[in-house]
Write an enzyme that holds these catalytic residues in place. Sequence first.
Site, PDB file in Angstrom:
ATOM      1  N   HIS A   1       9.792  -9.572  -2.782  1.00 33.42           N
ATOM      2  CA  HIS A   1       9.925 -10.964  -2.328  1.00 33.42           C
ATOM      3  C   HIS A   1      10.870 -11.790  -3.200  1.00 33.42           C
ATOM      4  CE1 HIS A   1       6.919 -10.516   0.725  1.00 33.42           C
ATOM      5  NE2 HIS A   1       5.945 -10.251  -0.129  1.00 33.42           N
TER       6      HIS A   1
ATOM      7  N   HIS B   1       4.286  -6.851   4.270  1.00 31.16           N
ATOM      8  CA  HIS B   1       5.027  -8.120   4.272  1.00 31.16           C
ATOM      9  C   HIS B   1       6.529  -7.841   4.287  1.00 31.16           C
ATOM     10  CE1 HIS B   1       1.149  -8.900   2.145  1.00 31.16           C
ATOM     11  NE2 HIS B   1       1.135  -9.926   2.976  1.00 31.16           N
TER      12      HIS B   1
ATOM     13  N   ASP C   1      -0.189  -2.181   1.571  1.00 34.63           N
ATOM     14  CA  ASP C   1      -1.079  -3.201   2.122  1.00 34.63           C
ATOM     15  C   ASP C   1      -1.105  -3.220   3.648  1.00 34.63           C
ATOM     16  OD1 ASP C   1       1.546  -4.040   1.964  1.00 34.63           O
ATOM     17  OD2 ASP C   1       1.120  -5.886   0.849  1.00 34.63           O
TER      18      ASP C   1
ATOM     19  N   ASP D   1       5.980  -1.948   3.057  1.00 35.54           N
ATOM     20  CA  ASP D   1       4.981  -2.967   2.716  1.00 35.54           C
ATOM     21  C   ASP D   1       4.666  -3.782   3.983  1.00 35.54           C
ATOM     22  OD1 ASP D   1       4.006  -4.530  -0.056  1.00 35.54           O
ATOM     23  OD2 ASP D   1       4.239  -5.874   1.661  1.00 35.54           O
TER      24      ASP D   1
HETATM   25 ZN   LIG Z   1       2.850  -6.904   0.685  1.00 35.91          ZN
END
Ligand SMILES: [Zn+2]
Length: 307
Positions: free
Chosen positions: A126, A165, A244, A163
Amino acid sequence: MPTAYITHPSFLLHDMGPYHPECPDRLHAIGDRLISTGLDSYLTHYSAPAATAEAIARVHGQGYITTIEAGSPSSGLHFLDPDTAMNPHSLTAARHAAGAVVLATDLVVTGECSTAFCAVRPPGHHAERDRAMGFCLFNNVAVGAAHAMAVHGIERVAIVDFDVHHGNGTENIFSADPRVLMVSTFQHPLYPYSGLDHPAANMVNVPLAAGTGSEGFRDAVRNHWLPALERHRPEIVYVSAGFDAHREDPLAGLELTEADYAWVTRELVAVATKHGHGRIVSTLEGGYALSALGRSAAEHIRELIAA
Ligand SMILES: [Zn+2]
Protein backbone atom coordinates in the site's frame (compact mmCIF):
# COMPACT_ATOMS: atom_id res chain seq x y z
CA MET A 1 19.01 -25.04 -5.61
CA PRO A 2 17.73 -24.00 -2.20
CA THR A 3 14.85 -21.76 -1.24
CA ALA A 4 15.81 -18.75 0.87
CA TYR A 5 13.85 -17.73 3.97
CA ILE A 6 14.74 -14.17 4.87
CA THR A 7 13.72 -12.41 8.06
CA HIS A 8 15.15 -10.11 10.78
CA PRO A 9 14.71 -9.64 14.55
CA SER A 10 13.55 -6.04 14.12
CA PHE A 11 10.35 -7.31 12.44
CA LEU A 12 9.22 -8.63 15.84
CA LEU A 13 9.85 -5.27 17.56
CA HIS A 14 7.72 -3.17 15.18
CA ASP A 15 4.41 -3.05 17.09
CA MET A 16 1.45 -0.76 16.40
CA GLY A 17 -0.43 -1.43 19.64
CA PRO A 18 -2.08 -4.33 21.48
CA TYR A 19 -5.19 -4.65 19.29
CA HIS A 20 -3.62 -4.07 15.88
CA PRO A 21 -4.16 -7.00 13.48
CA GLU A 22 -0.76 -6.44 11.81
CA CYS A 23 1.08 -7.85 14.82
CA PRO A 24 4.43 -9.53 15.54
CA ASP A 25 2.74 -12.89 16.20
CA ARG A 26 2.04 -13.14 12.46
CA LEU A 27 5.69 -14.04 11.89
CA HIS A 28 5.65 -16.59 14.73
CA ALA A 29 2.56 -18.19 13.13
CA ILE A 30 4.48 -18.71 9.89
CA GLY A 31 7.75 -19.79 11.50
CA ASP A 32 6.04 -22.24 13.86
CA ARG A 33 4.04 -23.80 11.03
CA LEU A 34 7.17 -24.26 8.93
CA ILE A 35 8.80 -26.13 11.83
CA SER A 36 5.76 -28.29 12.63
CA THR A 37 5.35 -29.33 8.99
CA GLY A 38 9.04 -30.13 8.60
CA LEU A 39 9.40 -27.59 5.78
CA ASP A 40 11.82 -25.44 7.75
CA SER A 41 14.62 -27.97 7.35
CA TYR A 42 14.44 -27.50 3.57
CA LEU A 43 14.94 -23.73 3.79
CA THR A 44 18.19 -21.78 3.85
CA HIS A 45 17.86 -18.98 6.40
CA TYR A 46 19.24 -15.49 5.84
CA SER A 47 19.18 -12.33 7.94
CA ALA A 48 17.75 -9.37 6.04
CA PRO A 49 20.17 -6.46 5.60
CA ALA A 50 18.91 -2.89 5.79
CA ALA A 51 18.10 -1.51 2.35
CA THR A 52 20.45 1.26 1.33
CA ALA A 53 19.20 4.82 0.98
CA GLU A 54 19.87 4.50 -2.75
CA ALA A 55 17.68 1.38 -3.05
CA ILE A 56 14.75 3.00 -1.21
CA ALA A 57 15.10 6.24 -3.20
CA ARG A 58 14.51 4.38 -6.48
CA VAL A 59 10.83 4.08 -5.60
CA HIS A 60 10.16 6.77 -2.97
CA GLY A 61 10.59 10.55 -3.11
CA GLN A 62 13.31 12.06 -0.97
CA GLY A 63 10.81 14.30 0.81
CA TYR A 64 8.73 11.26 1.76
CA ILE A 65 11.78 9.34 3.02
CA THR A 66 12.79 12.34 5.14
CA THR A 67 9.28 12.53 6.59
CA ILE A 68 9.36 8.85 7.57
CA GLU A 69 12.81 9.21 9.14
CA ALA A 70 11.72 12.31 11.05
CA GLY A 71 8.55 10.52 12.21
CA SER A 72 10.44 7.79 14.05
CA PRO A 73 9.52 8.32 17.74
CA SER A 74 11.88 7.84 20.68
CA SER A 75 8.95 6.38 22.64
CA GLY A 76 5.29 5.60 22.09
CA LEU A 77 3.55 5.57 18.73
CA HIS A 78 3.60 8.11 15.89
CA PHE A 79 0.57 7.68 13.61
CA LEU A 80 1.06 8.22 9.86
CA ASP A 81 -2.59 7.42 9.09
CA PRO A 82 -5.37 6.00 11.30
CA ASP A 83 -4.15 2.42 10.64
CA THR A 84 -0.40 2.92 10.29
CA ALA A 85 1.94 3.81 13.12
CA MET A 86 5.63 3.85 13.94
CA ASN A 87 7.15 2.80 17.25
CA PRO A 88 10.86 3.30 18.04
CA HIS A 89 11.74 0.10 16.08
CA SER A 90 9.57 0.63 13.01
CA LEU A 91 12.04 2.60 10.90
CA THR A 92 14.70 -0.07 11.39
CA ALA A 93 12.16 -2.80 10.58
CA ALA A 94 11.00 -0.97 7.45
CA ARG A 95 14.56 -0.64 6.17
CA HIS A 96 15.26 -4.33 6.75
CA ALA A 97 11.91 -5.36 5.22
CA ALA A 98 12.86 -3.60 2.00
CA GLY A 99 16.39 -4.99 2.31
CA ALA A 100 15.02 -8.51 2.55
CA VAL A 101 13.58 -8.24 -0.95
CA VAL A 102 16.84 -6.74 -2.23
CA LEU A 103 18.79 -9.69 -0.78
CA ALA A 104 16.24 -12.14 -2.18
CA THR A 105 16.69 -10.56 -5.59
CA ASP A 106 20.47 -10.88 -5.41
CA LEU A 107 20.20 -14.55 -4.34
CA VAL A 108 17.90 -15.64 -7.15
CA VAL A 109 19.48 -13.54 -9.90
CA THR A 110 22.98 -14.82 -9.10
CA GLY A 111 21.66 -18.38 -8.87
CA GLU A 112 22.63 -18.91 -5.23
CA CYS A 113 18.96 -19.74 -4.59
CA SER A 114 16.14 -20.55 -6.99
CA THR A 115 13.30 -19.04 -4.98
CA ALA A 116 12.98 -16.90 -1.86
CA PHE A 117 10.36 -16.02 0.75
CA CYS A 118 10.72 -12.81 2.76
CA ALA A 119 8.97 -13.05 6.15
CA VAL A 120 8.79 -9.33 6.76
CA ARG A 121 6.91 -6.65 8.70
CA PRO A 122 5.86 -3.96 8.01
CA PRO A 123 4.30 -5.04 4.71
CA GLY A 124 4.67 -2.80 1.69
CA HIS A 125 2.15 -2.94 -1.14
CA HIS A 126 0.00 0.00 0.00
CA ALA A 127 2.98 2.37 0.32
CA GLU A 128 2.95 4.81 -2.58
CA ARG A 129 5.88 6.81 -3.85
CA ASP A 130 5.06 9.66 -1.47
CA ARG A 131 2.53 8.24 0.99
CA ALA A 132 2.45 5.70 3.83
CA MET A 133 -0.85 3.91 4.33
CA GLY A 134 -2.50 0.59 5.12
CA PHE A 135 0.13 -0.68 7.60
CA CYS A 136 2.92 -0.01 5.02
CA LEU A 137 5.94 2.34 5.18
CA PHE A 138 8.29 1.42 2.33
CA ASN A 139 7.09 -0.60 -0.68
CA ASN A 140 9.27 -3.67 -0.20
CA VAL A 141 8.40 -5.49 -3.42
CA ALA A 142 8.90 -2.30 -5.44
CA VAL A 143 12.32 -1.68 -3.88
CA GLY A 144 13.31 -5.23 -4.85
CA ALA A 145 11.99 -5.01 -8.40
CA ALA A 146 13.65 -1.63 -8.97
CA HIS A 147 16.93 -3.08 -7.67
CA ALA A 148 16.67 -5.99 -10.13
CA MET A 149 16.26 -3.59 -13.04
CA ALA A 150 18.85 -1.00 -11.94
CA VAL A 151 21.61 -3.27 -10.63
CA HIS A 152 21.15 -6.58 -12.44
CA GLY A 153 19.97 -5.30 -15.80
CA ILE A 154 16.70 -7.22 -15.65
CA GLU A 155 14.45 -5.85 -18.40
CA ARG A 156 11.10 -7.55 -17.75
CA VAL A 157 9.65 -7.98 -14.25
CA ALA A 158 6.31 -9.40 -13.17
CA ILE A 159 4.71 -8.49 -9.84
CA VAL A 160 1.89 -10.80 -8.79
CA ASP A 161 -0.33 -9.57 -5.95
CA PHE A 162 -2.90 -11.97 -4.47
CA ASP A 163 -3.44 -10.02 -1.25
CA VAL A 164 -7.17 -9.41 -0.73
CA HIS A 165 -6.56 -5.65 -0.84
CA HIS A 166 -5.52 -3.86 -4.02
CA GLY A 167 -1.80 -3.05 -4.13
CA ASN A 168 -2.32 0.63 -4.79
CA GLY A 169 1.23 1.54 -3.80
CA THR A 170 2.87 -0.82 -6.26
CA GLU A 171 0.52 0.40 -8.98
CA ASN A 172 1.33 4.02 -8.10
CA ILE A 173 5.08 3.37 -8.39
CA PHE A 174 5.13 1.30 -11.59
CA SER A 175 2.06 2.51 -13.47
CA ALA A 176 2.90 2.85 -17.20
CA ASP A 177 6.44 1.45 -16.74
CA PRO A 178 6.55 -1.06 -19.61
CA ARG A 179 9.32 -3.08 -17.94
CA VAL A 180 6.92 -4.08 -15.16
CA LEU A 181 3.74 -6.13 -15.50
CA MET A 182 1.56 -6.17 -12.39
CA VAL A 183 -1.22 -8.72 -12.14
CA SER A 184 -3.54 -8.69 -9.15
CA THR A 185 -6.79 -9.91 -7.71
CA PHE A 186 -8.52 -8.12 -4.87
CA GLN A 187 -11.90 -7.89 -3.19
CA HIS A 188 -13.96 -4.97 -4.45
CA PRO A 189 -15.37 -2.87 -2.98
CA LEU A 190 -12.89 -2.93 -0.10
CA TYR A 191 -10.02 -0.82 1.23
CA PRO A 192 -8.23 0.99 -0.41
CA TYR A 193 -11.05 1.29 -3.03
CA SER A 194 -8.55 1.62 -5.88
CA GLY A 195 -7.60 -0.40 -8.93
CA LEU A 196 -10.57 0.23 -11.20
CA ASP A 197 -10.03 3.83 -12.23
CA HIS A 198 -8.49 3.53 -15.72
CA PRO A 199 -5.44 1.44 -14.83
CA ALA A 200 -2.43 1.69 -17.14
CA ALA A 201 -1.80 -0.96 -19.77
CA ASN A 202 0.79 -2.74 -17.60
CA MET A 203 -1.75 -3.26 -14.79
CA VAL A 204 -3.99 -6.34 -14.91
CA ASN A 205 -6.41 -5.65 -12.08
CA VAL A 206 -9.13 -8.23 -11.44
CA PRO A 207 -11.71 -7.20 -8.83
CA LEU A 208 -13.56 -10.03 -7.07
CA ALA A 209 -16.88 -9.70 -5.26
CA ALA A 210 -17.18 -10.63 -1.59
CA GLY A 211 -17.92 -14.33 -1.33
CA THR A 212 -15.78 -15.30 -4.32
CA GLY A 213 -14.10 -18.63 -3.63
CA SER A 214 -11.66 -21.00 -5.26
CA GLU A 215 -13.27 -21.29 -8.66
CA GLY A 216 -13.75 -17.56 -9.16
CA PHE A 217 -10.17 -16.86 -8.10
CA ARG A 218 -8.72 -19.60 -10.29
CA ASP A 219 -10.78 -18.42 -13.27
CA ALA A 220 -9.36 -14.91 -12.80
CA VAL A 221 -5.83 -16.28 -12.75
CA ARG A 222 -6.37 -18.49 -15.82
CA ASN A 223 -8.28 -15.92 -17.87
CA HIS A 224 -6.47 -12.69 -16.94
CA TRP A 225 -3.10 -13.25 -15.26
CA LEU A 226 -1.64 -16.16 -17.18
CA PRO A 227 -2.17 -14.77 -20.72
CA ALA A 228 -0.64 -11.43 -19.68
CA LEU A 229 2.31 -13.15 -18.01
CA GLU A 230 2.84 -15.27 -21.12
CA ARG A 231 3.00 -12.14 -23.28
CA HIS A 232 5.35 -10.31 -20.88
CA ARG A 233 7.85 -13.20 -20.49
CA PRO A 234 9.16 -12.00 -17.09
CA GLU A 235 12.81 -12.68 -16.28
CA ILE A 236 11.87 -12.71 -12.58
CA VAL A 237 8.52 -13.07 -10.81
CA TYR A 238 7.81 -11.15 -7.60
CA VAL A 239 4.89 -12.12 -5.40
CA SER A 240 3.14 -9.74 -3.01
CA ALA A 241 2.02 -12.65 -0.87
CA GLY A 242 -0.89 -11.53 1.26
CA PHE A 243 -2.95 -14.36 2.70
CA ASP A 244 -5.95 -12.30 3.81
CA ALA A 245 -8.20 -13.66 1.04
CA HIS A 246 -8.37 -16.84 3.16
CA ARG A 247 -11.91 -17.71 4.26
CA GLU A 248 -10.92 -17.43 7.94
CA ASP A 249 -9.47 -13.93 7.64
CA PRO A 250 -11.31 -11.29 9.70
CA LEU A 251 -10.49 -8.30 7.49
CA ALA A 252 -12.16 -9.37 4.23
CA GLY A 253 -14.73 -11.64 2.64
CA LEU A 254 -13.16 -13.86 -0.01
CA GLU A 255 -13.26 -17.61 0.51
CA LEU A 256 -9.86 -18.97 -0.48
CA THR A 257 -8.18 -21.91 1.24
CA GLU A 258 -4.61 -23.15 1.61
CA ALA A 259 -5.13 -25.29 -1.50
CA ASP A 260 -5.70 -22.16 -3.58
CA TYR A 261 -2.40 -20.65 -2.45
CA ALA A 262 -0.61 -23.89 -3.34
CA TRP A 263 -2.32 -23.97 -6.75
CA VAL A 264 -1.54 -20.37 -7.68
CA THR A 265 2.06 -20.82 -6.56
CA ARG A 266 2.42 -23.83 -8.88
CA GLU A 267 1.06 -21.75 -11.75
CA LEU A 268 3.61 -19.02 -11.01
CA VAL A 269 6.42 -21.57 -10.75
CA ALA A 270 5.48 -22.72 -14.26
CA VAL A 271 5.65 -19.13 -15.58
CA ALA A 272 9.00 -18.49 -13.88
CA THR A 273 10.43 -21.79 -15.07
CA LYS A 274 9.44 -21.11 -18.67
CA HIS A 275 10.61 -17.50 -18.89
CA GLY A 276 12.74 -16.57 -15.87
CA HIS A 277 15.10 -19.43 -14.98
CA GLY A 278 12.66 -20.33 -12.19
CA ARG A 279 13.32 -17.10 -10.29
CA ILE A 280 10.58 -16.24 -7.78
CA VAL A 281 10.89 -13.70 -4.97
CA SER A 282 7.89 -13.73 -2.64
CA THR A 283 7.33 -11.27 0.17
CA LEU A 284 4.72 -11.25 2.91
CA GLU A 285 1.95 -8.66 2.74
CA GLY A 286 -1.32 -9.24 4.66
CA GLY A 287 -2.94 -12.19 6.44
CA TYR A 288 -4.47 -11.70 9.89
CA ALA A 289 -6.07 -14.98 11.01
CA LEU A 290 -2.95 -16.42 12.60
CA SER A 291 -3.63 -20.12 12.07
CA ALA A 292 -4.81 -19.63 8.49
CA LEU A 293 -1.83 -17.37 7.81
CA GLY A 294 0.62 -20.00 9.01
CA ARG A 295 -1.04 -22.80 7.04
CA SER A 296 -1.39 -20.73 3.87
CA ALA A 297 2.16 -19.38 3.90
CA ALA A 298 3.50 -22.88 4.54
CA GLU A 299 1.66 -24.31 1.52
CA HIS A 300 2.94 -21.40 -0.61
CA ILE A 301 6.49 -22.03 0.59
CA ARG A 302 6.11 -25.80 0.06
CA GLU A 303 5.58 -25.10 -3.64
CA LEU A 304 8.55 -22.71 -3.77
CA ILE A 305 10.73 -25.48 -2.29
CA ALA A 306 9.36 -28.01 -4.79
CA ALA A 307 9.95 -25.67 -7.76
ZN1 LIG B 1 -4.29 -7.10 2.61
